[in-house]
Design an enzyme around this catalytic site. Structure first.
Site, PDB file in Angstrom:
ATOM      1  N   GLY A   1       0.809  -1.212   0.000  1.00 48.40           N
ATOM      2  CA  GLY A   1       0.000   0.000   0.000  1.00 48.40           C
ATOM      3  C   GLY A   1       0.839   1.257   0.000  1.00 48.40           C
ATOM      4  O   GLY A   1       0.673   2.128  -0.823  1.00 48.40           O
TER       5      GLY A   1
ATOM      6  N   LYS B   1       7.813   1.821  19.162  1.00 47.29           N
ATOM      7  CA  LYS B   1       7.494   2.849  18.163  1.00 47.29           C
ATOM      8  C   LYS B   1       7.608   2.220  16.783  1.00 47.29           C
ATOM      9  O   LYS B   1       8.199   1.164  16.618  1.00 47.29           O
ATOM     10  CB  LYS B   1       8.446   4.045  18.297  1.00 47.29           C
ATOM     11  CG  LYS B   1       8.303   4.780  19.622  1.00 47.29           C
ATOM     12  CD  LYS B   1       9.147   6.028  19.728  1.00 47.29           C
ATOM     13  CE  LYS B   1      10.563   5.760  20.104  1.00 47.29           C
ATOM     14  NZ  LYS B   1      11.293   6.968  20.566  1.00 47.29           N
TER      15      LYS B   1
ATOM     16  N   THR C   1      10.528  -9.106  11.377  1.00 49.22           N
ATOM     17  CA  THR C   1       9.600  -8.284  10.609  1.00 49.22           C
ATOM     18  C   THR C   1      10.085  -6.842  10.532  1.00 49.22           C
ATOM     19  O   THR C   1       9.891  -6.164   9.513  1.00 49.22           O
ATOM     20  CB  THR C   1       8.186  -8.337  11.204  1.00 49.22           C
ATOM     21  OG1 THR C   1       8.232  -7.911  12.564  1.00 49.22           O
ATOM     22  CG2 THR C   1       7.625  -9.750  11.154  1.00 49.22           C
TER      23      THR C   1
ATOM     24  N   THR D   1       3.480  -5.854   6.411  1.00 52.72           N
ATOM     25  CA  THR D   1       4.310  -5.311   7.479  1.00 52.72           C
ATOM     26  C   THR D   1       4.555  -6.267   8.636  1.00 52.72           C
ATOM     27  O   THR D   1       5.419  -6.006   9.465  1.00 52.72           O
ATOM     28  CB  THR D   1       3.646  -4.037   8.027  1.00 52.72           C
ATOM     29  OG1 THR D   1       2.247  -4.298   8.204  1.00 52.72           O
ATOM     30  CG2 THR D   1       3.795  -2.894   7.047  1.00 52.72           C
TER      31      THR D   1
ATOM     32  N   ASN E   1       9.593  -7.270  16.897  1.00 54.14           N
ATOM     33  CA  ASN E   1      10.042  -8.494  16.231  1.00 54.14           C
ATOM     34  C   ASN E   1      11.172  -8.112  15.288  1.00 54.14           C
ATOM     35  O   ASN E   1      10.936  -7.432  14.282  1.00 54.14           O
ATOM     36  CB  ASN E   1       8.886  -9.139  15.451  1.00 54.14           C
ATOM     37  CG  ASN E   1       9.283 -10.447  14.786  1.00 54.14           C
ATOM     38  OD1 ASN E   1      10.414 -10.627  14.341  1.00 54.14           O
ATOM     39  ND2 ASN E   1       8.345 -11.369  14.686  1.00 54.14           N
ATOM     40  N   PRO E   2      12.409  -8.507  15.575  1.00 53.52           N
ATOM     41  CA  PRO E   2      13.536  -8.078  14.736  1.00 53.52           C
ATOM     42  C   PRO E   2      13.474  -8.606  13.312  1.00 53.52           C
ATOM     43  O   PRO E   2      14.053  -8.002  12.406  1.00 53.52           O
ATOM     44  CB  PRO E   2      14.755  -8.613  15.484  1.00 53.52           C
ATOM     45  CG  PRO E   2      14.241  -9.677  16.393  1.00 53.52           C
ATOM     46  CD  PRO E   2      12.850  -9.289  16.743  1.00 53.52           C
TER      47      PRO E   2
ATOM     48  N   GLY F   1       8.780   1.308  10.075  1.00 54.56           N
ATOM     49  CA  GLY F   1       8.691   1.054   8.636  1.00 54.56           C
ATOM     50  C   GLY F   1       8.911   2.273   7.764  1.00 54.56           C
ATOM     51  O   GLY F   1       9.337   2.143   6.617  1.00 54.56           O
ATOM     52  N   GLU F   2       8.623   3.474   8.287  1.00 57.84           N
ATOM     53  CA  GLU F   2       8.855   4.690   7.507  1.00 57.84           C
ATOM     54  C   GLU F   2      10.213   5.298   7.824  1.00 57.84           C
ATOM     55  O   GLU F   2      10.849   5.907   6.964  1.00 57.84           O
ATOM     56  CB  GLU F   2       7.725   5.685   7.750  1.00 57.84           C
ATOM     57  CG  GLU F   2       6.385   5.135   7.277  1.00 57.84           C
ATOM     58  CD  GLU F   2       5.264   6.156   7.266  1.00 57.84           C
ATOM     59  OE1 GLU F   2       5.427   7.234   7.884  1.00 57.84           O
ATOM     60  OE2 GLU F   2       4.236   5.894   6.635  1.00 57.84           O
TER      61      GLU F   2
END
Length: 733
Positions: free
Chosen positions: A241, A689, A622, A470, A619-620, A692-693
């Site tokens: 997305g 926190k 993912t 993700t 989770n290291p 992903g961005e």
């Protein structure tokens, strides 16, 4: 549950399951092709028909007439719906562009019709037979610089104005004044926007691909004038997305309109050109950055002026956003100037604002380091700050940017970098090294979940949270498993259905932190229910090994739920203390080594390193996947990606995956990720926190800085393609 103060010790701190490298629980069905994505859900509604959309051939104006007679007579056609058959559909608060209806055209490829047929080929062929008469608006604007000049921005309120920038800049002994540009970018996700729609009387169900179920649930109800309880969205698997599926788009509208007209379920997928032009994109920017500094490298003045394209009512790409908090500097002037244009809608794309802003700010920081004859890492460290630069009373909750830089420099071998631009060569290849800082806010939003303890001792988690690739399924399962003392395989996670409790959804880097906190809240409520059934105080219980322990006694969860499932539901709500008393952000440092061919200008990325400070890492596995994917996207932004505008007709020329280039595996031989794993009690009860961005922020600038380091040629206009080097390379070669 209210989160009104920093988190203390709680069951999530055990990290027996949470924080561990659990493999993706949805991985097997995705890698074997059995995950039910929206367009492929043949089993959900019988007798599905296929709709094919028609987009406007002009960018601004109106539709005068539409002749659908040939399309209606075409083989297999069941029905045709056109925009002239209805008034404009109402828009919910999140949608900016018209979705459908009426004669007005707001942008190229705005949906104006859908043809329904027995199969895809018939629908597509018939759509090509529709004849449309337009009246184009010759005043439309398609060039950003010209649109900004025509609009004028003399009285724009600044994003940030602190101190006396003009005076401090005039007095600074070392000054930078440079202008940079970033192009429009496409989300280019693998799965197209797609929906299957079915009506049952006045009740509408859509099986779709959407990141934010609650937003689109509201938008669909608004568009069709239905009570929300009469609308259901289901989106358990999403093939990417990046922000392009945040809002309700025309695939869902067209499928629902067509299904209502023909009385059967209809499926619609947007063709790739319509994904580029009909949905959203990252806006273009023109950014002027001015920095004044002392001779020892301390920033005394910083100004960031950002211009970006938008449709009326939008904001564009707010490139000055990250400069508000990233570096010190007592005198600051940050301005955003949205320029109204008639291109397709610019809106959120992975790390909106920070991505384009750091593409330029981090080049400017590199240029200033060069003017000061300072190590770019050292220059950034000198200008680190532990409080909000606009409000010294508000500290960062956690800020480990300097540690990111130092850990990264050591791991990357920064001390052995090429120190003189253009000086290191291996045969025909010029070798360069670059660094950039990464900054992204750490927002959260209200998020809910329902948990069901089953008689066999297993647990079901229900929330309308989505997984866009993700790892939501996995980290939610880990959270619930940790809270109830279960192994991950004993937890079933159900996502993406509007019938489930409303979550934060996937977007803005708030998804993971918010959704897991919502599951935490629901699990706390379930622990209380279990304690009540046992007639004891919940605080006295320990949940582990599929059992509840109290003192020397242990009771299996299956025994507690033997008389029937135990259900609890709750949501996390975040108190104002987070924003009033602290700045919550994530930080990182990106390092890159590249090679530039001295004769052809070809650029090759040889290795990359990211160091991330993003709270507790849930989770290291993912998280690493998110970061390396973001790093790859950053390489695309640096070297390849550009939505090329036809400034005569107002559309994106390269609106497919043949013309819009993105990196592939072979483009990047080596990527490494280091997490500092720094729990932040101010963030959420889990002290986590998003990441992903953050993984994208600053990456493109690290590549750009490495290109300069390799060649001595500074390119300020992205993407850095070889044509922007060739005329100066002979001097270097």
């Amino acid at each position: 549950m209210r989160f009104d103060s920093p988190a203390g010790p709680n069951p999530s701190d055990r990290t027996t399951v949470l924080g561990q490298p659990v493999l993706r629980i949805d991985g097997p069905i995705k890698t074997t092709g059995t995950a039910p994505y929206a367009y492929e859900r043949h089993d959900v509604a019988p007798s599905q028909l296929v709709g094919y959309p028609l987009g406007s051939a002009i960018a601004k104006g109106r539709v005068i007439a539409m002749d659908t007679s040939a399309a209606e007579r075409a083989p297999g056609v069941v029905g045709v719906v056109t925009t002239l058959q209805m008034d404009p559909l109402p828009k919910a608060r999140m949608n900016i562009a018209y979705l459908f209806g009426g004669d007005q055209i707001q942008h190229y490829h705005q949906a104006i019709a859908v043809v329904v047929a027995q199969n895809f080929e018939q629908a597509r062929a018939a759509a090509a037979l529709i004849r449309v008469e337009y009246q184009a608006d010759e005043t439309a604007r398609f060039d950003l610089a010209a649109a900004n000049e025509a609009q004028g921005h003399e009285d724009v309120d600044p994003l940030q104005s602190v101190g006396d920038f003009d005076g401090a800049y005039a007095e600074a002994p070392v000054k930078l004044d440079a202008t940079y540009t970033t192009p429009g970018q496409s989300h280019a996700m693998m799965e197209p926007h797609a929906t299957i729609a079915q009506w049952d009387g006045d009740r509408l169900t859509v099986w779709t691909s959407n990141q934010m179920i609650a937003w689109s649930h509201e938008a669909l109800a608004t568009a069709f004038g239905l009570p929300k309880e009469n609308v259901r969205l289901d989106s358990p698997y999403i093939g990417g997305g990046f922000g392009g599926k945040l809002f309700l788009r025309s695939d869902a509208i067209l499928a629902a309109l067509a299904a209502r007209q023909v009385g059967r379920p209809v499926k619609v997928a947007l063709p790739r050109p319509m994904i580029a032009n009909n949905t959203t994109h990252r806006g273009q920017t023109i950014q002027r950055i001015r920095i004044g500094a002392t001779e020892d490298g301390r920033i005394t003045a910083v100004a960031h002026d950002n211009i970006s394209n938008t449709l009326p009512g939008g904001r564009g790409e707010i490139g000055a956003r990250p400069t508000q908090h990233f570096y010190a500097g007592p005198n600051r002037l940050l301005v955003h100037r949205p320029a109204v244009m008639h291109l397709p809608e610019s809106n959120a794309m992975r790390a909106p604002g920070e991505t384009a802003g750091l593409m330029t700010l981090e080049i400017a920081m590199d240029e200033m380091a060069g003017m000061l004859d300072m190590d770019p890492v050292a220059f950034r460290i000198v200008n680190d700050i532990m409080v909000d630069p606009a409000n010294a009373e508000r500290p960062f909750s956690e800020r480990h940017f300097v540690e990111c830089l130092r850990v990264g420099a050591e791991a990357f071998g920064w001390a052995d970098r090429n120190r003189v631009p253009g000086a290191r060569r291996e045969g025909a290849w010029l070798i360069g090294h670059g660094v950039a800082g990464a900054y992204r806010g750490a927002p959260v939003d209200t998020s809910g979940a329902r948990v069901r303890l089953q008689p066999d001792g297993s647990l079901i988690v229900e929330t309308d949270m989505t997984d866009i690739g993700t790892g939501s399924y996995t980290i939610i399962a880990q959270t619930a498993a940790e809270m109830l003392g279960l192994p991950v395989e004993a937890v079933t996670v159900e996502l993406g259905d509007s019938a489930y409790p409303v979550s934060a959804g996937s977007g803005g880097q708030f998804g993971a932190a918010s959704a897991t906190a919502g599951v935490y809240a629901a699990c706390v409520a379930l622990r209380q229910r279990i304690a009540e059934r046992m007639g004891v105080d919940a605080e006295a219980l320990d949940f582990s090994d599929r059992a509840v322990r109290r003192g020397n006694t242990s009771t299996p969860l299956a025994e507690i739920a033997a008389d029937g499932e135990i259900v609890a539901e709750d949501s996390i709500e975040f108190g104002d203390f987070r924003d009033d008393d602290y700045v919550l952000s994530t930080f990182g440092a990106h390092f890159a080594e590249i090679a530039v061919h001295a004769l052809t200008g070809e650029i090759r990325v040889r290795r990359m390193l990211a160091v991330c400070d993003a709270g507790r890492i849930l989770n290291p596995v993912t998280a690493r996947s998110q970061v390396i994917g973001a790093m790859t996207m950053g390489v695309g932004g640096a070297l390849m990606e550009e939505l090329v505008v036809d400034t005569r007709y107002g559309f994106f020329v390269n609106h497919d995956l043949a013309g819009y280039e993105v990196p592939v595996h072979a483009d990047i031989p080596s990527q490494e990720v280091i997490f500092l794993d720094t729990p932040d009690p101010v963030s959420t009860p889990l002290k986590a926190k998003g990441v992903g961005e953050l993984g994208l922020c600053g990456v493109s600038a690290a590549i750009a800085n490495a290109v300069h380091n390799a060649t001595g040629i500074r390119v300020r206009d992205y993407p850095i393609t070889l044509d922007k080097l060739l005329d100066r390379l002979p001097e270097v070669a």
